[in-house]
Design a protein around this motif. Sequence first.
Motif, PDB file in Angstrom:
ATOM      1  N   GLY A 238       3.348   0.955   4.492  1.00 53.17           N
ATOM      2  CA  GLY A 238       3.285   1.213   3.062  1.00 53.17           C
ATOM      3  C   GLY A 238       4.389   2.120   2.558  1.00 53.17           C
ATOM      4  O   GLY A 238       5.117   2.757   3.315  1.00 53.17           O
TER       5      GLY A 238
ATOM      6  N   MET B  25       0.834  -1.204   0.000  1.00 54.68           N
ATOM      7  CA  MET B  25       0.000   0.000   0.000  1.00 54.68           C
ATOM      8  C   MET B  25       0.868   1.252   0.000  1.00 54.68           C
ATOM      9  O   MET B  25       2.092   1.197   0.115  1.00 54.68           O
TER      10      MET B  25
ATOM     11  N   ASP C  40      -2.097   4.881   3.391  1.00 54.26           N
ATOM     12  CA  ASP C  40      -3.073   3.815   3.603  1.00 54.26           C
ATOM     13  C   ASP C  40      -2.679   2.854   4.721  1.00 54.26           C
ATOM     14  O   ASP C  40      -3.542   2.215   5.318  1.00 54.26           O
ATOM     15  N   HIS C  41      -1.395   2.715   4.985  1.00 50.84           N
ATOM     16  CA  HIS C  41      -0.941   1.734   5.967  1.00 50.84           C
ATOM     17  C   HIS C  41       0.412   2.176   6.512  1.00 50.84           C
ATOM     18  O   HIS C  41       1.234   2.735   5.777  1.00 50.84           O
TER      19      HIS C  41
END
Length: 148
Positions: free
Chosen positions: A126, A118, A122-123
């Motif tokens: 990521g 990601m 988003d994370h």
Amino acid sequence: MEVGSLITTSNNILNLKIGYTTKVKNIPEGILINTVELYENSGGKLSRAAGTSSIIIKRFNKKYSLIKLSSKEYRLISNECYATIGSISNYKNNIKKKTKASESRFKGIRPRVRGLAMNPVDHPHGGRTKGGMHWRTFSGKLAYNYNN
């Protein structure tokens, strides 16, 4: 056992055939069984999946029997519990491969995306540089054997 097999309940030791359901005390040692009860009159709980079976290994003081499950686990089962003689059919069930993603989707399994794949927004894991953050467990501790 297959679809359409006749299943009968019998206490006659001399007339035991594949598909007959009887108490464990009536089944000789060394015979494959399936759909074994854990407790008396609780319904079959063990060895019900495709291609599985259990085997009676030994009897103990006319009250319990040692049963070896298909997972190589040993269980003491009361002799008053019911079991069905034979093994479950479709033993090649675990060999079948899923060829399309829709085969999993039909079973209700949604796709999983790794956090590393990601973007950083988003994370936490990521992005290409990982944002300077090491991977962490769900509880927030550093993952992969990092010491704090």
